[in-house]
Design a protein around this motif. Structure first.
Motif, PDB file in Angstrom:
ATOM      1  N   ALA A 124       0.855  -1.197   0.000  1.00 55.88           N
ATOM      2  CA  ALA A 124       0.000   0.000   0.000  1.00 55.88           C
ATOM      3  C   ALA A 124       0.886   1.239   0.000  1.00 55.88           C
ATOM      4  O   ALA A 124       0.562   2.255  -0.599  1.00 55.88           O
ATOM      5  N   ASN A 125       2.026   1.122   0.660  1.00 53.67           N
ATOM      6  CA  ASN A 125       2.966   2.222   0.879  1.00 53.67           C
ATOM      7  C   ASN A 125       3.646   2.651  -0.435  1.00 53.67           C
ATOM      8  O   ASN A 125       4.797   2.325  -0.699  1.00 53.67           O
ATOM      9  N   LYS A 126       2.900   3.408  -1.246  1.00 55.71           N
ATOM     10  CA  LYS A 126       3.410   3.779  -2.579  1.00 55.71           C
ATOM     11  C   LYS A 126       4.667   4.630  -2.501  1.00 55.71           C
ATOM     12  O   LYS A 126       5.504   4.602  -3.393  1.00 55.71           O
ATOM     13  N   GLU A 127       4.807   5.405  -1.387  1.00 52.62           N
ATOM     14  CA  GLU A 127       5.971   6.293  -1.290  1.00 52.62           C
ATOM     15  C   GLU A 127       7.274   5.512  -1.371  1.00 52.62           C
ATOM     16  O   GLU A 127       8.288   6.041  -1.832  1.00 52.62           O
ATOM     17  N   CYS A 128       7.277   4.261  -0.906  1.00 50.30           N
ATOM     18  CA  CYS A 128       8.559   3.549  -0.953  1.00 50.30           C
ATOM     19  C   CYS A 128       8.932   3.170  -2.385  1.00 50.30           C
ATOM     20  O   CYS A 128      10.112   3.106  -2.714  1.00 50.30           O
ATOM     21  N   LEU A 129       7.951   2.982  -3.263  1.00 51.94           N
ATOM     22  CA  LEU A 129       8.298   2.752  -4.676  1.00 51.94           C
ATOM     23  C   LEU A 129       8.676   4.063  -5.355  1.00 51.94           C
ATOM     24  O   LEU A 129       9.502   4.087  -6.268  1.00 51.94           O
ATOM     25  N   VAL A 130       8.071   5.155  -4.916  1.00 49.67           N
ATOM     26  CA  VAL A 130       8.402   6.454  -5.527  1.00 49.67           C
ATOM     27  C   VAL A 130       9.826   6.848  -5.158  1.00 49.67           C
ATOM     28  O   VAL A 130      10.594   7.303  -5.997  1.00 49.67           O
ATOM     29  N   CYS A 131      10.195   6.645  -3.883  1.00 52.29           N
ATOM     30  CA  CYS A 131      11.514   7.146  -3.481  1.00 52.29           C
ATOM     31  C   CYS A 131      12.629   6.161  -3.786  1.00 52.29           C
ATOM     32  O   CYS A 131      13.778   6.570  -3.868  1.00 52.29           O
ATOM     33  N   ALA A 132      12.301   4.886  -3.960  1.00 53.47           N
ATOM     34  CA  ALA A 132      13.374   3.911  -4.202  1.00 53.47           C
ATOM     35  C   ALA A 132      12.893   2.775  -5.103  1.00 53.47           C
ATOM     36  O   ALA A 132      13.157   1.609  -4.845  1.00 53.47           O
ATOM     37  N   ALA A 322      15.533  12.329  -8.602  1.00 50.95           N
ATOM     38  CA  ALA A 322      14.403  13.264  -8.693  1.00 50.95           C
ATOM     39  C   ALA A 322      13.106  12.728  -8.062  1.00 50.95           C
ATOM     40  O   ALA A 322      12.443  13.453  -7.316  1.00 50.95           O
ATOM     41  N   PRO A 323      12.715  11.468  -8.310  1.00 50.54           N
ATOM     42  CA  PRO A 323      11.496  10.993  -7.646  1.00 50.54           C
ATOM     43  C   PRO A 323      11.634  10.950  -6.110  1.00 50.54           C
ATOM     44  O   PRO A 323      10.662  11.211  -5.400  1.00 50.54           O
ATOM     45  N   THR A 324      12.845  10.636  -5.629  1.00 48.50           N
ATOM     46  CA  THR A 324      13.084  10.625  -4.180  1.00 48.50           C
ATOM     47  C   THR A 324      12.883  12.030  -3.618  1.00 48.50           C
ATOM     48  O   THR A 324      12.262  12.216  -2.568  1.00 48.50           O
ATOM     49  N   VAL A 325      13.415  13.010  -4.339  1.00 44.53           N
ATOM     50  CA  VAL A 325      13.319  14.406  -3.916  1.00 44.53           C
ATOM     51  C   VAL A 325      11.862  14.877  -3.979  1.00 44.53           C
ATOM     52  O   VAL A 325      11.357  15.527  -3.049  1.00 44.53           O
ATOM     53  N   LEU A 326      11.180  14.532  -5.053  1.00 46.14           N
ATOM     54  CA  LEU A 326       9.754  14.879  -5.189  1.00 46.14           C
ATOM     55  C   LEU A 326       8.971  14.346  -3.996  1.00 46.14           C
ATOM     56  O   LEU A 326       8.188  15.062  -3.366  1.00 46.14           O
ATOM     57  N   ASN A 327       9.188  13.077  -3.677  1.00 44.17           N
ATOM     58  CA  ASN A 327       8.430  12.459  -2.590  1.00 44.17           C
ATOM     59  C   ASN A 327       8.726  13.098  -1.245  1.00 44.17           C
ATOM     60  O   ASN A 327       7.814  13.411  -0.483  1.00 44.17           O
ATOM     61  N   ALA A 328      10.023  13.311  -0.959  1.00 41.75           N
ATOM     62  CA  ALA A 328      10.398  13.854   0.352  1.00 41.75           C
ATOM     63  C   ALA A 328       9.885  15.288   0.497  1.00 41.75           C
ATOM     64  O   ALA A 328       9.344  15.657   1.543  1.00 41.75           O
ATOM     65  N   ALA A 329      10.044  16.104  -0.559  1.00 37.74           N
ATOM     66  CA  ALA A 329       9.562  17.491  -0.493  1.00 37.74           C
ATOM     67  C   ALA A 329       8.054  17.505  -0.303  1.00 37.74           C
ATOM     68  O   ALA A 329       7.513  18.318   0.458  1.00 37.74           O
ATOM     69  N   ASN A 330       7.375  16.585  -0.962  1.00 39.59           N
ATOM     70  CA  ASN A 330       5.918  16.528  -0.819  1.00 39.59           C
ATOM     71  C   ASN A 330       5.526  16.127   0.598  1.00 39.59           C
ATOM     72  O   ASN A 330       4.580  16.670   1.169  1.00 39.59           O
ATOM     73  N   GLU A 331       6.244  15.172   1.189  1.00 35.74           N
ATOM     74  CA  GLU A 331       5.919  14.776   2.571  1.00 35.74           C
ATOM     75  C   GLU A 331       6.061  15.965   3.526  1.00 35.74           C
ATOM     76  O   GLU A 331       5.213  16.189   4.389  1.00 35.74           O
ATOM     77  N   VAL A 332       7.138  16.725   3.349  1.00 34.53           N
ATOM     78  CA  VAL A 332       7.346  17.906   4.194  1.00 34.53           C
ATOM     79  C   VAL A 332       6.236  18.930   3.943  1.00 34.53           C
ATOM     80  O   VAL A 332       5.667  19.509   4.877  1.00 34.53           O
ATOM     81  N   LEU A 350       6.334  24.277  -3.430  1.00 41.16           N
ATOM     82  CA  LEU A 350       7.506  23.872  -2.651  1.00 41.16           C
ATOM     83  C   LEU A 350       8.179  22.643  -3.287  1.00 41.16           C
ATOM     84  O   LEU A 350       9.412  22.555  -3.354  1.00 41.16           O
ATOM     85  N   VAL A 351       7.368  21.726  -3.781  1.00 43.29           N
ATOM     86  CA  VAL A 351       7.941  20.538  -4.435  1.00 43.29           C
ATOM     87  C   VAL A 351       8.719  20.969  -5.680  1.00 43.29           C
ATOM     88  O   VAL A 351       9.852  20.518  -5.915  1.00 43.29           O
ATOM     89  N   GLU A 352       8.136  21.878  -6.452  1.00 42.14           N
ATOM     90  CA  GLU A 352       8.807  22.328  -7.673  1.00 42.14           C
ATOM     91  C   GLU A 352      10.119  23.053  -7.339  1.00 42.14           C
ATOM     92  O   GLU A 352      11.155  22.808  -7.973  1.00 42.14           O
TER      93      GLU A 352
END
Ligand code: NAD
Ligand code: MG
Length: 390
Positions: A124-132, A322-332, A350-352
């Protein structure tokens, strides 16, 4: 005699996905034995679930809550543990099936641990596929693990994707509800509150994914998730807004056929699909009444009001960190929006800005992912503190 039941572990058992998973497992005590349950800090619910399911182990990630968990489970015979390392150890315990339902990149290390054990991982945890994504898919392949998508769109695609005819797949089409602001003007969106953003019209979900759905970053994350799960390049993944959330996604083939999976918007259906796989099991989701629904509609997403989709495509095209950065910036950004230090439209800005500021970073291993994630979080947080993000 050995226990014939299937061993299951739920990472994030107290969340929206976790609670639905517990409900399905509780309904079939003869089939499942619960190895471990993991939550962040909700010890009351975690202890209650652990007792009801007779779990072997209950883990709370927030170590300061461990004494409370111990007290609640005293005399139960259920093991307890606390802290981030204990979460990873719980994921590495022998279970046949692991539900990865922690929210955010915090779920990466435990999900990887489950994959490295060769488990069936319901993701379910899609962020882990986005960041890695590359790392995760490589570990899954190297250790013979099975990744089953739980996200409703990806579960739908998984169900209609003819893997033996991959060369005939032209496109996958992700449907999006459009969220609560599908019809709002930019001026209205500039002023929305966290309460308005988490009130999703069709789905009941955790706060983070609800905000992601409202900004449509959720669909951006799902685009990247689909890219990794189905090995599809970015330009072969379409996104269409479908406000009724009845068609969960589609696969288009070379002969003109388009296969879709339909159902009422209830996560118990895709969770049950992953739990029962390769067989289907019953789920108590409301049955689809097409005549009552009457009309299914579709529209293109508006790139002006929902820039998150463009940002996700850009991150996927750029690749690397870039996807790792997108995800982390979005979480913040989502966290800042929920705590009222960032406006709703500020999330995508902020993500951009964080993507714009990132230098060359290569991603070869988990340390690289963690470094890119940490850089993006620090950069985004600094921008918020400096008042540069609004
Ligand atoms: P939620 O906020 O309701 O639950 C998150 C769970 O993770 C909780 O059990 C929480 O205790 C746990 N958790 C949070 N941080 C943790 C940490 N550092 N260590 C250990 N546990 C931690 O979220 P949710 O809506 O259930 O979503 C979970 C994941 O599933 C997200 O990645 C989301 O994108 C994805 N997802 C959810 C839905 C849905 O309908 N809710 C649909 C598709 C995908
Ligand atoms: Mg989804």
């Amino acid at each position: 005699m050995s226990d014939p039941r299937r061993g299951v572990t739920i990472l994030g058992s107290t969340g929206s996905i976790g609670r639905n998973t517990v409900e399905l497992i509780e309904a079939a005590p003869d089939l499942y034995r619960v190895e471990a349950l993991v939550a962040n800090s909700s010890t009351e619910l975690l202890a209650d679930q652990a007792r009801r399911l007779r779990a072997g182990l209950a883990v709370v990630a927030d170590e300061s809550r461990l004494p409370d968990l111990r007290e609640r489970l005293a005399g139960s015979g259920i093991e307890t543990a606390g802290g981030a390392a204990a979460v990873v150890e719980a994921a590495a315990r022998p279970a046949d099936w692991v539900m990865a339902a922690i929210v955010g990149a915090a779920g990466l290390a435990p999900t990887l641990a489950a994959a490295r054990r060769g488990a069936v991982v319901a993701l379910a945890n899609k962020e882990c596929l986005v960041c890695a994504g590359q790392l995760m898919m490589a570990e899954v392949a190297a250790h013979g693990a099975t990744l089953l998508p739980v996200d409703s769109e990806h579960s739908a695609i998984f169900q209609v994707f003819e893997t033996d005819q991959r060369d005939q797949v032209e496109k996958i089409i992700l449907t999006a509800s459009g969220g609560p602001f599908r019809r709002s003007s930019l001026d209205e969106m500039a002023a929305v509150t966290p309460e308005q953003a988490v009130a999703h019209p069709n789905w009941s979900m955790g706060a983070k994914i609800s905000v992601d759905s409202a900004s449509m970053m959720n669909k951006g994350l799902e685009l990247i998730e689909a890219h990794h799960l189905f090995s599809m390049t970015e330009e072969r993944i379409d996104i269409v807004v479908h406000p009724q959330s009845v068609i969960h996604s589609l696969v288009a083939y070379g002969d003109g056929s388009v296969l879709a999976q339909l159902g009422s918007p209830d996560m118990r259906t895709p969770i049950a699909y992953a739990l029962g796989w390769p067989r289907r099991i019953r789920a108590p989701s409301p049955r689809l009444d097409l005549a009552a629904i009457g009309t299914l509609t579709f529209e293109s997403p508006d790139p002006v009001r929902f820039p998150a989709l463009r940002l996700a495509r850009r991150a996927l095209q750029t690749g690397g960190a870039a996807p790792t950065v997108l995800n982390a910036a979005n979480e913040v950004a989502v966290q800042a929006f929920l705590s009222r230090t960032l406006s709703f439209l500020g999330i995508a800005r902020l993500v951009e800005a964080t993507l714009d500021a990132m230098g060359a970073m290569t991603i070869g291993n988990l340390d690289d992912v963690m470094a890119a994630d940490a850089w993006a979080r620090a950069h985004a947080q600094a921008a918020i503190r400096a008042g540069k993000a609004h």
